[in-house]
Write a protein that holds these residues in place. Structure first.
Motif, PDB file in Angstrom:
ATOM      1  N   UNK A   1      14.966  -5.433   4.808  1.00  0.00           N
ATOM      2  CA  UNK A   1      13.650  -5.681   5.402  1.00  0.00           C
ATOM      3  C   UNK A   1      12.862  -6.717   4.612  1.00  0.00           C
ATOM      4  N   UNK A   2      11.976  -7.406   5.302  1.00  0.00           N
ATOM      5  CA  UNK A   2      11.049  -8.299   4.625  1.00  0.00           C
ATOM      6  C   UNK A   2      10.061  -7.455   3.823  1.00  0.00           C
ATOM      7  N   UNK A   3       9.342  -8.052   2.884  1.00  0.00           N
ATOM      8  CA  UNK A   3       8.334  -7.283   2.152  1.00  0.00           C
ATOM      9  C   UNK A   3       7.334  -6.588   3.070  1.00  0.00           C
ATOM     10  N   UNK A   4       6.906  -7.291   4.134  1.00  0.00           N
ATOM     11  CA  UNK A   4       5.953  -6.684   5.057  1.00  0.00           C
ATOM     12  C   UNK A   4       6.567  -5.496   5.790  1.00  0.00           C
ATOM     13  N   UNK A   5       7.820  -5.638   6.216  1.00  0.00           N
ATOM     14  CA  UNK A   5       8.500  -4.533   6.881  1.00  0.00           C
ATOM     15  C   UNK A   5       8.716  -3.366   5.926  1.00  0.00           C
ATOM     16  N   UNK A   6       9.097  -3.682   4.702  1.00  0.00           N
ATOM     17  CA  UNK A   6       9.320  -2.632   3.703  1.00  0.00           C
ATOM     18  C   UNK A   6       8.027  -1.841   3.463  1.00  0.00           C
ATOM     19  N   UNK A   7       6.896  -2.554   3.382  1.00  0.00           N
ATOM     20  CA  UNK A   7       5.613  -1.895   3.152  1.00  0.00           C
ATOM     21  C   UNK A   7       5.244  -0.991   4.325  1.00  0.00           C
ATOM     22  N   UNK A   8       5.487  -1.463   5.548  1.00  0.00           N
ATOM     23  CA  UNK A   8       5.174  -0.656   6.727  1.00  0.00           C
ATOM     24  C   UNK A   8       6.042   0.582   6.782  1.00  0.00           C
ATOM     25  N   UNK A   9       7.324   0.437   6.490  1.00  0.00           N
ATOM     26  CA  UNK A   9       8.223   1.587   6.478  1.00  0.00           C
ATOM     27  C   UNK A   9       7.798   2.605   5.417  1.00  0.00           C
ATOM     28  N   UNK A  10       7.452   2.105   4.234  1.00  0.00           N
ATOM     29  CA  UNK A  10       6.988   3.007   3.182  1.00  0.00           C
ATOM     30  C   UNK A  10       5.732   3.753   3.600  1.00  0.00           C
ATOM     31  N   UNK A  11       4.870   3.084   4.361  1.00  0.00           N
ATOM     32  CA  UNK A  11       3.621   3.697   4.793  1.00  0.00           C
ATOM     33  C   UNK A  11       3.855   4.874   5.732  1.00  0.00           C
ATOM     34  N   UNK A  12       5.028   4.898   6.416  1.00  0.00           N
ATOM     35  CA  UNK A  12       5.347   6.034   7.281  1.00  0.00           C
ATOM     36  C   UNK A  12       6.422   6.921   6.664  1.00  0.00           C
TER      37      UNK A  12
END
Length: 457
Positions: A443-454
């Motif tokens: 994942x991109x950093x932005x995708x990784x952050x969103x996944x971590x958020x859920x």
């Protein structure tokens, strides 16, 4: 729509959780049992949530388990594969009656202590199983009263169907918990009994005398403990936007390949999976589709139905089997989880990640649907300026009609509730926020952050 599900198939729970991962929270204490390794703190374990996700995906993860005949593989996508097999075993396929001998190796995870002692656990995995190989996933846990579960089979799986028939296993119970197709469930949550910890065991199989090997890239489980409720308050809108996701109807496949859950009328899960797989660029070759009748439109949907089909459940709606199918496409991974609100989905959509959601409802409970269902999967692709849900709903008469807009408050409630009334007025289970997430292996950093958020890594 999927075929009607019996309430006992699985007990579904609602996830009512915060929208973002709390920062600086201390990890839950690790389980300690003599002679059994325990996993390190996992950043996806968030005490503020009512869901606990744990996944083994790194080279260090695979090195950290107990291996017999398997070995960790390094590289851009670390995994587990067969080394020198630990032995051979016979397996009689209950769906073909064929008995064959297989070389095998095992890998057992460290004990994972749930930050959320669970009433339900759903495992999921991503693997490559070339012809002549297959895998088995098992779960064994410790209850909050200190006693242990047996080793439960969570799935016997291969991407193809030429060697074994992929299957769930019925009639697994110890009087305290039961496996309902793909879900571990505490039999009576009102007693206060919970699953406090678990470990997962992989068994990798290949034909004896060959160098073939399955490769497992991801293994994990989602545990949850959420109280039952009939209604869920709507979240406040925070995002407007829409992802360009392919649109496929299951309804145009009615009568096609009835051996796979009575044909397309019940193919909501694989149809939804195929939409998101193709959104991420996953395409099937003409050779892979050559078995499909050339007169059928969207042959890739037929393919998805065949290769997600659970021969024991007799349907295409096995949640982990759909996630595993998605991960057979290069560069993709898939998980089964639970989310807490449309805010969680907005977080994902903002990062370019669509989601497949499970819900059940009466016709009058979802304005504009035109049908009612005891269990149905659809793809959330965005939100209107008013916060309403834009969904690719495969229960549509044509591909062109798949894009729908549903009222936010109605849609959120039918997705997240755990109890509802059916058409006869009987109380039955709701679907409780279940969600498939398919996303890039890197994942991109932005995708990784969103996944971590859920709560997903």
């Amino acid at each position: 729509m999927s075929r009607a599900e019996q309430p006992s198939r699985r007990t579904v729970l609602t996830v009512a959780v915060a929208a973002a991962v709390a920062t600086g929270a201390a990890p839950a204490a690790a389980a300690t049992r003599p002679g059994v390794a325990t996993d390190a703190a996992d950043p996806a374990r968030t005490p503020d949530r009512l869901v606990d996700n744990r996944a083994w995906i790194t080279y260090a993860d695979w090195r950290g388990g107990a291996a017999e005949g398997t070995r960790a593989r390094a590289g851009a996508r670390p995994g587990l594969e067969l080394g020198t097999p630990a032995g051979t075993a016979d397996y009689t396929d209950p769906h073909t009656g064929t008995t064959a001998t297989w070389a095998y190796g095992t890998w057992t995870s460290p004990v994972h202590r749930l930050a959320v002692p669970a009433t339900e656990v759903i495992a999921s995995w991503n693997a490559h199983t070339p012809a002549g190989t297959w895998i088995q996933v098992e779960l064994q846990g410790t209850y909050s009263d200190g006693t242990d579960t047996p080793w439960y089979v969570m799935g016997r799986w291969a991407s193809g169907d030429q060697d074994i028939r992929r299957t769930s296993v019925d009639d697994q119970t110890d009087g305290k918990s039961t496996i309902w197709t793909d879900t571990f469930s505490i039999d009576d949550a009102t007693t206060g009994l919970r699953l406090a910890s678990y470990r997962l065991r992989l068994t990798l199989y290949r034909k004896p005398g060959t160098k073939l090997t399955p490769t497992v890239w991801r293994l994990g489980a989602m545990g949850s403990d959420v109280p039952d409720r009939f209604t869920v308050p709507a979240s406040a809108p925070a995002l407007a936007g829409e992802l360009r996701v392919p649109r496929y109807s299951q309804e145009i496949h009615k009568g096609q390949y009835p051996e796979y859950d009575n044909g397309g009328e019940a193919w909501c899960s694989p149809t939804s999976s195929q939409m998101i797989i193709e959104y991420w660029g996953g395409l099937l070759t003409p050779e892979q589709l050559s078995w499909v009748d050339p007169s059928y439109a969207d042959p890739q949907v037929c393919h998805a139905a065949r290769y997600t089909y659970d021969f024991q459940y007799a349907g295409c709606g096995n949640w982990p089997f759909n996630a595993a199918y998605a991960a057979t496409f290069k560069g993709l991974q898939g998980v089964v989880t639970r989310l807490g609100s449309l805010t969680d989905l907005e977080t994902l959509i903002a990062a370019g990640i669509p989601a497949i959601t499970s819900q059940s409802f009466l016709k009058e409970e979802l304005t504009g649907a035109g049908y009612g269902t005891s269990g149905h999967l659809m793809t959330v692709i965005g939100f209107t300026a008013d916060g309403d849900v834009i969904a690719n709903d495969p229960a549509s008469e044509s591909d062109a009609a798949v894009r729908r807009v549903y009222k936010r408050s109605e849609w959120e409630n039918i997705w997240l509730r755990t109890k509802r009334y059916n058409a006869s007025g009987k109380v039955v289970s709701g679907t409780g926020g279940v969600c498939y997430l398919y996303f890039p292996a890197h994942p991109t950093p932005r995708q990784r952050k969103a996944l971590a958020a859920v709560g997903v890594r």
